[in-house]
Design a protein around this motif. Structure first.
Motif, short mmCIF file in Angstrom:
data_model
loop_
_atom_site.label_atom_id
_atom_site.label_comp_id
_atom_site.label_asym_id
_atom_site.label_seq_id
_atom_site.Cartn_x
_atom_site.Cartn_y
_atom_site.Cartn_z
N SER A 110 35.24 -48.07 33.40
CA SER A 110 35.77 -46.73 33.17
C SER A 110 35.41 -45.76 34.32
O SER A 110 35.99 -44.69 34.42
CB SER A 110 35.24 -46.17 31.85
N ARG B 38 39.96 -35.02 35.61
CA ARG B 38 39.47 -36.40 35.72
C ARG B 38 40.42 -37.23 36.59
O ARG B 38 39.99 -38.15 37.27
CB ARG B 38 39.39 -37.03 34.33
N PRO C 149 31.56 -37.54 35.31
CA PRO C 149 32.38 -38.71 34.98
C PRO C 149 33.30 -39.18 36.10
O PRO C 149 33.87 -40.25 36.00
CB PRO C 149 33.21 -38.23 33.79
N GLN D 21 27.87 -48.72 36.75
CA GLN D 21 29.22 -48.17 36.76
C GLN D 21 30.15 -49.12 36.00
O GLN D 21 30.60 -50.13 36.53
CB GLN D 21 29.73 -47.98 38.20
N THR E 16 29.90 -32.02 34.05
CA THR E 16 31.32 -32.16 33.75
C THR E 16 32.13 -31.90 35.02
O THR E 16 31.74 -31.11 35.88
CB THR E 16 31.77 -31.20 32.65
N GLN F 232 24.61 -32.52 30.43
CA GLN F 232 25.66 -33.27 31.11
C GLN F 232 26.17 -32.55 32.34
O GLN F 232 25.97 -31.34 32.53
CB GLN F 232 26.83 -33.53 30.17
N GLU G 225 32.46 -44.10 35.31
CA GLU G 225 31.34 -43.16 35.40
C GLU G 225 30.10 -43.83 35.98
O GLU G 225 30.00 -45.05 35.99
CB GLU G 225 31.02 -42.54 34.03
#
Lengths: 120, 114
Positions: A42, B9, B107, A39, B5, B3, A44
């Motif tokens: 940032s 965020r 993320p 990790q 998503t 991915q 993620e």
């Protein structure tokens, strides 16, 4: 009791050197998977490497290798030739077998993490 | 690109205002899960889904809802957010629910509830 223990809150390593991040685990199930995630600052969560409980050989992925000692219940991550971009938090995690009467339901159980800082 | 998503965020909201965090994966994975990450408490599973229309509680489900109407999507719903739900949220997916299946993470969504 903690299922995953990472005893090193922080580690420092010089660029180009190797570093070992410790992880011990606790399970009575013979079937389980061990994972390491990175990790960065940032935020993620990046998958690095996997080791299954029945795998005879230690897993390797590029500069990452997993030192798996089943009898000791340890799964240490070894990063060779450290780079500045390796500075991050590293998590060890376990996924246990889902079988009759199993209660893990496929979740990952994480350790508290180790912050790795790579110095130039 | 394979991915997971998540959107949004980042989100700052106020107590009681319903919100949804979306999660989508393009890997045809059956298993999807939500985790929250809090300092000192690590990552904890909120809800998981083994397939379409099959969802169940994880370790910390209070205050959250989920649905799985399509295989690729697994939204997290906070019907009446409270400040103790301020956290970093991750959606993850894997091929299946077995110990050999790697979970891939989105993320992250950083949520602040005022």
């Amino acid at each position: 009791a903690q299922k995953i223990t990472q005893t090193q809150p922080g580690m420092f390593v010089q660029e180009k050197e190797a570093v070992t991040l410790d992880c011990t685990y606790d399970t009575s199930d013979p079937s389980y998977g061990l994972f390491w995630y990175k990790q960065p600052s940032s935020g993620e969560m990046i998958f690095l490497i996997y080791q299954g409980s029945y795998d005879q050989q230690n897993a390797t992925e590029g500069r990452y290798s997993l030192n798996f000692q089943k009898a000791r219940k340890s799964a240490n991550l070894v990063i060779s030739a450290s780079q500045l971009g390796d500075s991050a938090m590293y998590f060890c995690a376990m996924r246990e077998f889902i079988g009759a009467g199993g209660t893990s339901y496929g979740k990952l159980t994480f350790g508290q993490g180790t912050i790795l800082t790579v110095h130039p | 690109e394979a991915q997971v998503t998540q959107n949004p965020r980042y989100l700052i909201t106020v107590t009681g205002k319903k919100l949804t965090v979306t999660c989508s994966q393009n890997m045809n994975h059956e298993y999807m899960s939500w985790y929250r990450q809090d300092p000192g408490l690590g990552l904890r599973q909120i809800y998981y889904s083994m397939n379409v229309e099959v969802t169940d509680k994880g370790d910390v489900p209070e205050g959250y809802k989920v649905s799985r109407k399509e295989k690729r999507n697994f939204p997290l719903i906070l019907e009446s957010p409270s400040p103790n739900q301020t956290s970093l949220y991750f959606c993850a997916s894997s091929l299946g629910q077995q110990y050999t299946d790697t979970q891939y993470f989105g993320p992250g969504t950083r949520l602040t509830v005022l």
